[in-house]
Design a protein around this motif. Structure first.
Motif, PDB file in Angstrom:
ATOM      1  N   ASP A 227     -59.261   9.570  -2.430  1.00  0.00           N
ATOM      2  CA  ASP A 227     -59.484   9.051  -1.090  1.00  0.00           C
ATOM      3  C   ASP A 227     -58.851  10.002  -0.070  1.00  0.00           C
ATOM      4  N   GLN A 228     -59.686  10.577   0.820  1.00  0.00           N
ATOM      5  CA  GLN A 228     -59.191  11.609   1.736  1.00  0.00           C
ATOM      6  C   GLN A 228     -58.234  11.060   2.792  1.00  0.00           C
ATOM      7  N   LYS A 229     -58.236   9.716   2.980  1.00  0.00           N
ATOM      8  CA  LYS A 229     -57.307   9.132   3.947  1.00  0.00           C
ATOM      9  C   LYS A 229     -55.875   9.136   3.419  1.00  0.00           C
ATOM     10  N   ARG A 230     -55.758   9.329   2.122  1.00  0.00           N
ATOM     11  CA  ARG A 230     -54.425   9.260   1.507  1.00  0.00           C
ATOM     12  C   ARG A 230     -53.707  10.603   1.600  1.00  0.00           C
ATOM     13  N   THR A 231     -52.382  10.501   1.609  1.00  0.00           N
ATOM     14  CA  THR A 231     -51.572  11.718   1.669  1.00  0.00           C
ATOM     15  C   THR A 231     -51.472  12.347   0.288  1.00  0.00           C
ATOM     16  N   PHE A 232     -50.960  13.527   0.250  1.00  0.00           N
ATOM     17  CA  PHE A 232     -50.743  14.228  -1.011  1.00  0.00           C
ATOM     18  C   PHE A 232     -49.281  14.677  -1.027  1.00  0.00           C
ATOM     19  N   LEU A 233     -48.413  13.792  -1.562  1.00  0.00           N
ATOM     20  CA  LEU A 233     -46.984  14.075  -1.549  1.00  0.00           C
ATOM     21  C   LEU A 233     -46.465  14.122  -2.988  1.00  0.00           C
ATOM     22  N   PRO A 234     -46.478  15.293  -3.601  1.00  0.00           N
ATOM     23  CA  PRO A 234     -46.062  15.377  -5.006  1.00  0.00           C
ATOM     24  C   PRO A 234     -44.586  15.006  -5.177  1.00  0.00           C
TER      25      PRO A 234
ATOM     26  N   LEU B  81     -47.757  11.298  -7.495  1.00  0.00           N
ATOM     27  CA  LEU B  81     -47.847  11.354  -6.045  1.00  0.00           C
ATOM     28  C   LEU B  81     -47.245  10.100  -5.435  1.00  0.00           C
ATOM     29  N   ASN B  82     -46.641  10.288  -4.286  1.00  0.00           N
ATOM     30  CA  ASN B  82     -46.096   9.146  -3.570  1.00  0.00           C
ATOM     31  C   ASN B  82     -47.247   8.291  -3.026  1.00  0.00           C
ATOM     32  N   ASN B  83     -47.108   6.977  -3.120  1.00  0.00           N
ATOM     33  CA  ASN B  83     -48.091   6.027  -2.577  1.00  0.00           C
ATOM     34  C   ASN B  83     -49.446   6.066  -3.266  1.00  0.00           C
ATOM     35  N   ILE B  84     -49.523   6.664  -4.411  1.00  0.00           N
ATOM     36  CA  ILE B  84     -50.768   6.614  -5.177  1.00  0.00           C
ATOM     37  C   ILE B  84     -50.500   5.739  -6.400  1.00  0.00           C
ATOM     38  N   THR B  85     -51.281   4.672  -6.539  1.00  0.00           N
ATOM     39  CA  THR B  85     -51.006   3.722  -7.616  1.00  0.00           C
ATOM     40  C   THR B  85     -51.970   3.873  -8.777  1.00  0.00           C
ATOM     41  N   THR B  86     -52.900   4.792  -8.668  1.00  0.00           N
ATOM     42  CA  THR B  86     -53.920   4.889  -9.716  1.00  0.00           C
ATOM     43  C   THR B  86     -53.525   5.846 -10.821  1.00  0.00           C
ATOM     44  N   GLY B  87     -52.263   6.237 -10.863  1.00  0.00           N
ATOM     45  CA  GLY B  87     -51.804   7.103 -11.926  1.00  0.00           C
ATOM     46  C   GLY B  87     -51.491   8.497 -11.422  1.00  0.00           C
ATOM     47  N   ALA B  88     -51.166   9.374 -12.360  1.00  0.00           N
ATOM     48  CA  ALA B  88     -50.841  10.749 -11.990  1.00  0.00           C
ATOM     49  C   ALA B  88     -52.129  11.537 -11.781  1.00  0.00           C
ATOM     50  N   ALA B  89     -52.120  12.399 -10.763  1.00  0.00           N
ATOM     51  CA  ALA B  89     -53.284  13.263 -10.542  1.00  0.00           C
ATOM     52  C   ALA B  89     -53.267  14.369 -11.588  1.00  0.00           C
ATOM     53  N   MET B  90     -54.465  14.642 -12.146  1.00  0.00           N
ATOM     54  CA  MET B  90     -54.543  15.590 -13.250  1.00  0.00           C
ATOM     55  C   MET B  90     -55.368  16.798 -12.791  1.00  0.00           C
TER      56      MET B  90
ATOM     57  N   TYR C 261     -43.314  24.990 -12.064  1.00  0.00           N
ATOM     58  CA  TYR C 261     -44.208  24.103 -11.316  1.00  0.00           C
ATOM     59  C   TYR C 261     -43.311  23.292 -10.388  1.00  0.00           C
ATOM     60  N   ILE C 262     -43.486  23.458  -9.091  1.00  0.00           N
ATOM     61  CA  ILE C 262     -42.587  22.795  -8.142  1.00  0.00           C
ATOM     62  C   ILE C 262     -43.380  21.796  -7.309  1.00  0.00           C
ATOM     63  N   ALA C 263     -42.914  20.546  -7.309  1.00  0.00           N
ATOM     64  CA  ALA C 263     -43.547  19.521  -6.471  1.00  0.00           C
ATOM     65  C   ALA C 263     -42.985  19.680  -5.067  1.00  0.00           C
ATOM     66  N   ASP C 264     -43.707  20.412  -4.228  1.00  0.00           N
ATOM     67  CA  ASP C 264     -43.239  20.727  -2.873  1.00  0.00           C
ATOM     68  C   ASP C 264     -43.775  19.638  -1.950  1.00  0.00           C
ATOM     69  N   SER C 265     -43.002  18.583  -1.830  1.00  0.00           N
ATOM     70  CA  SER C 265     -43.508  17.322  -1.303  1.00  0.00           C
ATOM     71  C   SER C 265     -44.049  17.428   0.124  1.00  0.00           C
ATOM     72  N   GLU C 266     -43.208  17.823   1.081  1.00  0.00           N
ATOM     73  CA  GLU C 266     -43.620  17.773   2.490  1.00  0.00           C
ATOM     74  C   GLU C 266     -44.645  18.859   2.820  1.00  0.00           C
ATOM     75  N   ASN C 267     -44.719  19.874   1.989  1.00  0.00           N
ATOM     76  CA  ASN C 267     -45.768  20.876   2.172  1.00  0.00           C
ATOM     77  C   ASN C 267     -47.072  20.448   1.503  1.00  0.00           C
ATOM     78  N   SER C 268     -47.061  19.265   0.905  1.00  0.00           N
ATOM     79  CA  SER C 268     -48.247  18.697   0.262  1.00  0.00           C
ATOM     80  C   SER C 268     -48.887  19.661  -0.723  1.00  0.00           C
ATOM     81  N   ARG C 269     -48.056  20.235  -1.576  1.00  0.00           N
ATOM     82  CA  ARG C 269     -48.629  21.161  -2.549  1.00  0.00           C
ATOM     83  C   ARG C 269     -47.745  21.212  -3.789  1.00  0.00           C
ATOM     84  N   VAL C 270     -48.366  21.695  -4.844  1.00  0.00           N
ATOM     85  CA  VAL C 270     -47.601  22.010  -6.039  1.00  0.00           C
ATOM     86  C   VAL C 270     -47.623  23.523  -6.170  1.00  0.00           C
TER      87      VAL C 270
END
Lengths: 532, 209
Positions: free
Chosen positions: A156-163, A178-187, A125-134
């Motif tokens: 929130d769709q305005k937010r980025t997805f940077l694993p 995720l970077n800049n997400i304060t509500t916890g880890a996305a599951m 499982y690779i957190a491919d940050s700038e490609n916004s995908r795992v």
């Protein structure tokens, strides 16, 4: 002085050359939270760079992972690749930079930040940050599936997805920091569908935040929108150990929830345990004139259950046992081997610790010392409940470091279990542990009473009878004195009365004398008269 | 009637919370020496409580020993109470002299001191589960002392019930003001001392050059 002793020991005993080679003073904390000198549990063995491995220099590596196949994965972020290295760190097994998508096309990584290899299905499982995908791929580089930004009302769709970091549990659920997400880890569920957030931090109720709450009650919505919002710091990294996920949070302001142990429901088991991770008293750096508050940037759970956390500000690894008792403090900010510039990630394998430095672009390997080995053995036995079996290792620990508080607690507990209450009392006093002392004292008192009950009753009877006797004697003496006083009073009264009678008699006689005189005069007068 | 020795007066005052101090006042009794002894015992009790308490009830920080907090907790606090009460009650038509306030207040502290010593011994005999006994004794001793102190102030100034409460509240306020001024004064002295020492250092360097 350390260097000196190192040189000395090195010159005399060659096998001890690495005994005091740390570029820092090894310390631990006593019961009062004060730093005291201690023995090193880990010692830096060597650093490994990309050159050493023959794959060119690493560029800002950010994560390291050790999998079930005895392979290390180093996420070489700015080189957009992942290096798989054998466990001795001398041979590269594979360098992953290109992956084959299910449709046959090639894809490459862009600033990967984290990796996890599942023991269940052998997938990476690779957190491919700038490609916004795992990216989920098998170990040959064939992509199985990828997780991208979820389309959901919760996200929130305005937010980025940077694993940044990724793990997967036994069931195949994927957790992504995720970077800049304060509500916890996305599951995400095993099918890659977003199922919500997991394990958000709490907001620390500081005075400022309470003040803001009251201000927000009175100001308009427009103003409120422009004010800083009270959100907790997001999770920085995590590790999974069996059914529990341990998270850590790197924050210079937040002190609660820096390390959490989450169960499947996302509840923090450490929440109400008043634990503190990192340095108790933040170090003051005179050269920078600032206080180095702990900022825990990575966490790793060792195979034996010990919790290792990496403090970014001081470059120190704090090792705790499974009950969060501090075992060892290792590392520093330094240029030498064993020091870090920009500690990024931490991994453990057996007795060793591996730390990735994203500025030095190296992996530092720490090996357990003899002292560390004994402490680990004793701690493992102690935590498993084998107190008596842990006794010998604890004594050995005390021989090597008389300041090691855990050892005193261990010995006190073991002796208590054995029934040696007096010994337990002694050691619990040395450990500054009133709790154990209380139990030991209870047993000691019980034994003491059992042994000496008859004797004590005898003493008690003797004391009481003596007291009664003395009291009686005193009473008698008092009565006698009273009687004597009364008698004296009586005597005095009698004397007084006699005196008064005498006085009266005297007055009477005087009066009668006067009368006599008068009479005499009269008589004389009479006489005179007579004579006349 | 009531021809007691000074030591017997202490006993009488402690065992008769309502009338004891009235009797003492009536017979113009009470010894300043005993009062000072009691305050000294309070000081010892505070130290013993802090340092010699049973280990099962908590650990005393024994790396350093600083006597100043103990002095403040006992002697300074008592002195502040006496001076504060005297200054307040002089204005409130109290009849007590400073000497009498000192004596009566000190006598009133006896149950509190005794309670500390009893608990000190018990803390070496009891375990944590039995701490309720210690609590009970502590409550009894402190309560007794509070009643005695109230009675002492009432008697020494010949106040009514309500006025005594009023006077005690004012006394506590006066104590706070005094302590505040004391701290202010001390920090001022410190500033002055630093100022002088700085000038001294400066001058001594200049002279040397």
């Amino acid at each position: 002085m350390l260097v000196c002793s190192c040189v000395l020991s090195g010159s005399f005993v060659t096998s001890l050359t690495a005994s005091a080679g740390e570029p820092y003073d090894v310390y631990n904390y006593d019961r009062w939270g004060e730093a005291i000198p201690s023995q090193a549990g880990y010692i830096a063995e060597r650093t490994v760079s990309g050159y050493d491995l023959g794959i060119g220099a690493f560029d800002t590596p950010n994560d390291i992972f050790y999998d079930h196949n005895d392979i290390f994965y180093i996420v070489d972020t700015n080189n957009n690749r992942i290096a798989a290295v054998n466990s001795d760190f001398d041979k590269v097994i594979e360098v992953y930079d290109k992956f084959t998508m299910p449709d046959g096309s090639k894809t490459s990584l862009k600033k990967p930040m984290g990796i996890y290899v599942s023991a269940e299905n052998d997938y990476m499982y690779i957190a491919d940050s700038e490609n916004s995908r795992v990216l989920i791929s098998d170990r040959d580089g064939n992509v199985i599936s990828e997780i991208t930004k979820p389309v959901s009302d919760v996200y929130d769709q305005k937010r980025t997805f940077l694993p940044q970091r990724v793990i997967a549990d036994k069931a195949g659920n994927v957790y992504v920091v995720l970077n800049n997400i304060t509500t916890g880890a996305a599951m995400f569920n095993p099918q890659g569908e977003f199922t919500g957030f997991y394990g958000a931090n709490r907001v620390q109720p500081t005075a400022e935040i309470i003040g803001n709450y009251f201000t927000n009650l009175f100001i308009s919505e427009e103003k409120k929108a422009r004010r800083a919002r009270n959100v907790p710091t997001g999770i920085t990294s995590f590790d999974i150990d069996g059914d529990f996920i341990f998270t850590c949070t790197q924050s210079s302001t937040q002190t609660t929830d820096t390390v959490k142990k989450l169960n499947a429901a996302g509840n923090n088991i450490f929440a109400n345990m008043e634990l503190s991770f990192g340095d108790y008293t933040p170090m003051y750096d005179t050269s920078q004139n600032k206080i180095l508050k702990p900022a825990i940037c990575d966490i790793d759970i060792a195979e034996d259950g010990n919790i290792n956390v990496l403090d970014f500000t001081t470059g120190r690894i704090f090792q705790y046992d499974e009950d969060c008792n501090l075992l060892f403090i290792t590392g520093t900010i330094a240029k030498q081997v064993g020091g870090f510039d920009h500690a990024a990630a931490l991994e453990s394998r057996g007795d060793n610790l591996y730390v990735v430095d994203s500025q030095k672009d190296t992996v530092t390997i720490f090996a357990e010392t003899d002292f560390g080995k004994i402490v680990h053995e004793a701690t493992a036995l102690h935590n498993a409940g084998y107190y008596e079996e842990a006794l010998d290792p604890w004594y050995e620990v005390l021989k090597r470091d008389g300041n090691y508080r855990r050892a005193y607690i261990g010995v006190a507990s073991a002796l208590l279990r054995k029934g040696d209450y007096e010994g337990s009392m002694k050691y619990s006093k040395l450990a500054d542990s009133p709790k154990i002392y209380n139990k030991a004292f209870e047993g000691y008192r019980m034994n003491y009473l059992k042994k000496n009950f008859g004797f004590m009753v005898l003493i008690l009877i003797v004391i009481i009878s003596v007291l009664v006797y003395i009291r009686k004697k005193l009473e008698k003496r008092r009565l006698a004195a009273e009687k004597a006083r009364l008698d004296e009073q009586d005597q005095l009264a009698i004397l007084d009365r006699q005196r008064r009678i005498l006085e009266e008699a005297k007055i009477l006689t005087e009066n009668s004398n006067n009368d006599d005189e008068e009479n005499g005069e009269e008589e004389s007068g009479y006489d005179g008269f007579k004579t006349r | 009637m009531m021809d007691l020795k000074p030591a017997e007066w202490v006993r009488h005052a402690v065992y008769h919370p309502v009338e004891g101090f009235e009797d003492m006042r009536w017979k113009k009794s009470g010894s300043l020496k005993i009062a000072f002894l009691i305050v000294f015992l309070l000081f010892l009790a505070q130290i013993a409580d802090g340092r010699l308490y049973g280990f099962q009830f908590g650990v005393a920080y024994d790396k350093t020993f600083n006597i100043i907090p103990y002095i403040v907790q006992s002697i300074v606090l008592f002195a502040a109470w006496v001076v504060g009460n005297w200054s307040v009650c002089t204005l409130l038509d109290g009849e007590g002299t400073m000497k009498n306030i000192c004596i009566y207040s000190a006598y009133a502290l006896i149950p509190y001191i005794v309670q500390i010593f009893i608990n000190l011994i018990l803390s070496h005999i009891l375990i944590r589960d039995e701490a309720v006994f210690i609590q009970a004794i502590s409550i009894i001793g402190t309560g007794w002392s509070a009643i005695l102190l109230f009675s002492a102030i009432k008697s020494v100034h010949q106040y009514s019930f309500g006025k005594t409460i009023f006077a005690i509240i004012l006394t506590i306020a006066a104590m706070f003001i005094m302590l505040f001024l004391l701290v202010l004064f001390m920090s001022l002295i410190q500033q002055v001392y630093i100022f002088i020492s700085t000038i001294y250092t400066e001058i001594s360097y200049r002279i040397r050059v």
